[in-house]
Design a protein around this motif. Structure first.
Motif, mmCIF file in Angstrom:
data_model
loop_
_atom_site.group_PDB
_atom_site.id
_atom_site.type_symbol
_atom_site.label_atom_id
_atom_site.label_comp_id
_atom_site.label_asym_id
_atom_site.label_seq_id
_atom_site.Cartn_x
_atom_site.Cartn_y
_atom_site.Cartn_z
ATOM 1 N N VAL A 219 13.299 0.855 5.224
ATOM 2 C CA VAL A 219 14.306 1.468 4.348
ATOM 3 C C VAL A 219 13.929 1.238 2.878
ATOM 4 O O VAL A 219 13.918 2.170 2.066
ATOM 5 N N ILE A 220 13.609 -0.010 2.572
ATOM 6 C CA ILE A 220 13.248 -0.322 1.178
ATOM 7 C C ILE A 220 12.080 0.551 0.715
ATOM 8 O O ILE A 220 12.116 1.136 -0.362
ATOM 9 N N MET A 221 11.060 0.651 1.554
ATOM 10 C CA MET A 221 9.868 1.387 1.133
ATOM 11 C C MET A 221 10.115 2.885 1.061
ATOM 12 O O MET A 221 9.522 3.577 0.237
ATOM 13 N N MET A 222 11.046 3.367 1.913
ATOM 14 C CA MET A 222 11.369 4.779 1.827
ATOM 15 C C MET A 222 11.990 5.070 0.454
ATOM 16 O O MET A 222 11.656 6.057 -0.195
ATOM 17 N N ILE A 223 12.862 4.177 0.042
ATOM 18 C CA ILE A 223 13.487 4.365 -1.269
ATOM 19 C C ILE A 223 12.424 4.286 -2.368
ATOM 20 O O ILE A 223 12.340 5.159 -3.244
ATOM 21 N N GLY B 36 0.801 -1.217 0.000
ATOM 22 C CA GLY B 36 0.000 0.000 0.000
ATOM 23 C C GLY B 36 0.835 1.270 0.000
ATOM 24 O O GLY B 36 0.303 2.370 -0.096
ATOM 25 N N ASP B 37 2.154 1.135 0.118
ATOM 26 C CA ASP B 37 3.002 2.329 0.173
ATOM 27 C C ASP B 37 3.179 2.993 -1.190
ATOM 28 O O ASP B 37 3.421 4.193 -1.284
ATOM 29 N N ARG B 38 3.109 2.208 -2.233
ATOM 30 C CA ARG B 38 3.140 2.786 -3.585
ATOM 31 C C ARG B 38 2.609 1.741 -4.568
ATOM 32 O O ARG B 38 2.967 0.571 -4.480
ATOM 33 N N ALA C 268 4.401 0.333 12.353
ATOM 34 C CA ALA C 268 5.598 -0.496 12.477
ATOM 35 C C ALA C 268 5.736 -1.427 11.284
ATOM 36 O O ALA C 268 4.757 -2.036 10.837
ATOM 37 N N TYR C 269 6.933 -1.483 10.757
ATOM 38 C CA TYR C 269 7.255 -2.491 9.750
ATOM 39 C C TYR C 269 7.711 -3.739 10.494
ATOM 40 O O TYR C 269 8.375 -3.638 11.530
ATOM 41 N N VAL C 270 7.374 -4.929 9.985
ATOM 42 C CA VAL C 270 7.731 -6.148 10.704
ATOM 43 C C VAL C 270 9.245 -6.344 10.730
ATOM 44 O O VAL C 270 9.839 -6.549 11.766
#
Ligand SMILES: Cc1cc2nc3c(=O)[nH]c(=O)nc-3n(C[C@H](O)[C@H](O)[C@H](O)COP(=O)(O)OP(=O)(O)OC[C@H]3O[C@@H](n4cnc5c(N)ncnc54)[C@H](O)[C@@H]3O)c2cc1C
Lengths: 438, 241
Positions: B223-227, B136-138, B215-217
């Motif tokens: 980090v991955i999703m921020m990128i 759902g982040d992108r 919270a990410y599990v």
């Protein structure tokens, strides 16, 4: 991305390694589909057998059959799915004052695996195999039907499945009895024995003890052959315990459990390091005799304290060689075996000697028969097959047999002892190897 | 505790984790569309923890009768309901697939959540834990219907958290990355990026105790999703993700 269930699978000895289909389901309907849609299915519990017993073309893992069904706390009768581990049973039973009647040297085996191998413990001479305490189990057969098996119902399937190495079907659930305990501790005595004669004498003298086992230093030669430590034990009563344990006798304190982080490189384990290990092990106990109270984990599962210890044998893996030699000629046979190992220089890290009591003739597929049993670990290398062959020769000569759940390369005349298991649906790589005689 | 999607392995691992930590619940309400599996779990926790539970059938693709939930009260709502459906390649133009994904992950789920949120609000206490997804982040080409439903769910949880903040009800959003569950069995997932249900439960329990918001599990996913979120659209649209 389409799912692909082909994967690398190997058991505790990391030998052999195969690439086969492995799937796990938790609904009986889906398990039935799996059974009906495949030929050559074999059940796999927690992969704690050493060789190829739970490997096959299409492996059904009981990993997801991991739920408890009922616990009669008054009578100590527990029912669970077959993938539940003995460790999980102990987690809930010990605080309630119950222990497993029979446990192997690791608690990380599944209930299904314990039945299929009909495992034994340090109390075989006194309390027999795991099956003695099994009340009933549910088995899925080749047509996907679920049969309830007990001494009364489908008793032919019941006995064929016990020790039947998964060749009669898939055990789905099981109900079994537990034994009463007053504490989670064992009253233990360990006694050093200088040689084989002494250790055999100690075993005979300890017959009235519930648990007995000996660790042998199998690199000794000549008059020192059979140098060992006998350990015998009883579940401690609450009143016997030292004061600091009396208050909370059924609870163990949390312990640190290290994990072996990677496969050890090949040079780590050689005859010198094994020699040193065995020497230290023997010398660690300075006195001839030590009496103490230890928690059940340390007594029954000393090796479980180091997770994944099998990795110290390196990537090529190891085998466990466990045989039984009938009582009459057992001592002579053991002596010959130990001599052969000592001369081969292929030292075993861990050698465990046990005396089996009378077997239950109804459990005809079980491994134990009255006599002496020795279990040895050997690293897989180019010389191993030859050593196994020599040992097999001796076992054969003395009328013994090999424990299937540890076997991965012994000759089939010593392993082809199962009855009433012919069933083209359930086939393991081990069984194929045995009937093809190689 | 009220558990929506109680046959999910993560939900079950979370319930076990909480009970292991000594949390006490008068009753655990196991909502499910798969009664048989929920019953196995109910017996299991009864044997293991002497924990009472009740199974309540809930099929989000059907009409829901809320009156049957009247007597259900609890301090924790754990929602693991989710449906992956077919990905873009197989299922984009299959309306049934699209609708089912949207219903189970968002449109039919939210009213059920709201029903309980209202109870929490009126009692001015409790925690609502919702499992959303990094998907759902992108929106990415491989599974954006699922991703968009989860994006909506994430936005819902964030709004709900804001709305319930001064009503003393806490809302926790969990974003699991890859997990080794039934949903992903047999897929070639990178083990370093994949959490087991047990690991996930431990992490969710910690976040619950610490009253975290999101919270990410596995931390690596943050980090991955921020990128991934920060790749400019004109580049992102050309990527095969
Ligand atoms: C450190 C260590 C110590 C050990 N000590 C002992 C000991 O003291 N005494 C002893 O007897 N054994 C001992 N063993 C061996 C172990 O107890 C057995 O191999 C046991 O069967 C392993 O159980 P598992 O669940 O891992 O089964 P697996 O290893 O996966 O399978 C073992 C066999 O059981 C069958 N099986 C498993 N589950 C099912 C099922 N649901 N239905 C039908 N068939 C099934 C498989 O097909 C296979 O033939 C030891 C093993 C280790 C690693």
């Amino acid at each position: 991305m389409k799912p692909n269930f082909i994967q690398k699978v190997t058991n505790w000895g990391n030998f052999p390694v195969v690439e086969k289909e492995m799937k796990s389901e938790d609904s009986f309907r889906k398990i039935k589909e799996f059974v009906l849609n495949h030929n050559e299915v074999i059940a796999r519990g927690n992969g704690r057998c050493y060789g190829d017993a739970s490997l096959g073309e299409h492996i059904f893992s009981t990993k997801k059959l991991n739920k408890f069904i009922s616990f009669d706390r008054l009578n100590g009768i527990i029912e669970c799915e077959s993938g539940v581990l003995l460790s999980e049973v102990l987690e809930i039973s010990v605080p309630q004052g119950y222990f497993l009647y029979v446990t192997p040297g690791t608690k990380f085996v599944s209930v299904g695996g314990a039945i299929a191998s009909d495992v034994h413990g340090k109390n075989h001479h006194a309390e027999g195999c795991f099956s003695e305490y099994v009340i009933e189990f549910k088995l899925m057969n080749e047509s996907g039907d679920i049969m309830t098996c007990s001494r009364e119902e489908n008793s032919d399937k019941f006995w064929a499945t016990i020790g039947g190495m998964g060749l009669t079907g898939i055990i789905l659930t099981a109900k079994f009895k537990l034994k009463n305990i007053e504490s989670a501790y064992i009253r233990q005595e360990s006694i050093k024995a200088e040689n084989l004669d002494e250790i055999f004498r100690l075993f005979d003298e300890s017959e009235s003890w519930t648990y007995t086992v000996a660790w042998i230093d199998c690199l000794q030669k000549g008059k020192d052959i059979g140098r060992s430590i006998l350990m015998r034990g009883e579940h401690a009563f609450q009143h016997e315990l030292p004061d600091h344990l009396k208050k909370n006798p059924l609870r163990l304190k949390g312990k640190f459990e290290p994990t072996v982080p990677f496969y050890f490189p090949n040079f780590v384990l050689n005859s010198l390091t094994v020699k040193i290990f065995n020497l230290l092990y023997y010398k660690k106990q300075a006195k001839k005799e030590v009496k103490n109270f230890i928690d059940y984990e340390t007594f029954f599962y000393p090796l479980d304290a180091v997770h994944e210890w099998n990795r110290i044998y390196g990537k090529s893996g190891f085998i466990q060689y466990q045989m039984v030699i009938p009582k009459e000629t057992g001592k002579e046979g053991m002596k010959k075996i130990l001599e052969t190992i000592a001369h081969s220089g292929n030292g075993s890290f861990l050698a465990v000697l046990k005396l089996f009591g009378k077997n239950n003739p109804q459990a005809y597929n079980s491994f134990p028969v009255e006599g002496y049993t020795l279990a040895l670990d050997f690293k897989v290398n180019s010389k191993l097959k030859k050593l196994v062959d020599k040992l097999d020769e001796i076992v054969q000569e003395f009328g013994g047999r090999i424990y299937l759940t540890k076997d991965s390369m012994s000759r089939s005349s010593l392993t082809n002892y199962l009855k009433n298991i012919q069933n083209p649906k359930f086939v393991s790589l081990q069984h194929k190897r045995i009937i093809n005689n190689n | 505790m009220i558990v929506l999607g109680s046959t999910s392995e993560v939900a079950q691992a979370f319930v076990e984790k909480a009970l292991q930590e000594g949390e006490k619940f008068e009753k655990i309400y196991l909502f499910t569309s798969n009664k048989e599996t929920a019953e196995r779990f109910a017996r299991h926790i009864d044997v293991k923890f002497v924990q009472q539970s009740e199974i309540i059938e809930l099929d989000l693709t059907r009409e829901i009768d809320y009156t049957t939930f009247d007597n259900i009260n609890s301090n924790v709502l754990f929602c693991a309901t989710g449906y992956l459906g077919e990905g873009t390649e197989e299922g984009l133009y299959d309306n049934k697939n699209t609708e089912k994904i949207i219903h189970i992950n968002y449109s039919k789920l939210v009213p059920v959540m709201n029903y309980f949120a209202q109870k929490f609000e009126s009692r001015r206490s409790g925690t609502i834990i919702g499992l959303s997804s990094v998907a759902g982040d992108r929106g990415r080409q491989s599974n954006f219907i699922y991703g968009s439903a989860k994006a909506a769910f994430t936005a819902y949880l964030s709004g709900l958290r804001n709305y319930l903040f001064d009503k003393k009800v806490h809302v926790l959003t969990i974003k699991p990355g890859f997990m080794a569950t039934k949903m992903t069995e047999g897929l070639p997932l990178n083990p370093k990026l994949t959490a087991t249900p047990k690991q996930a439960a431990t992490c969710i329990y910690k976040a619950y105790k610490k009253q975290k918001n999101v919270a990410y599990v596995l931390p690596i996913w943050a980090v991955i999703m921020m990128i991934i979120r920060n790749i400019p659209e004109f580049i992102f649209k050309k990527l095969k993700l």
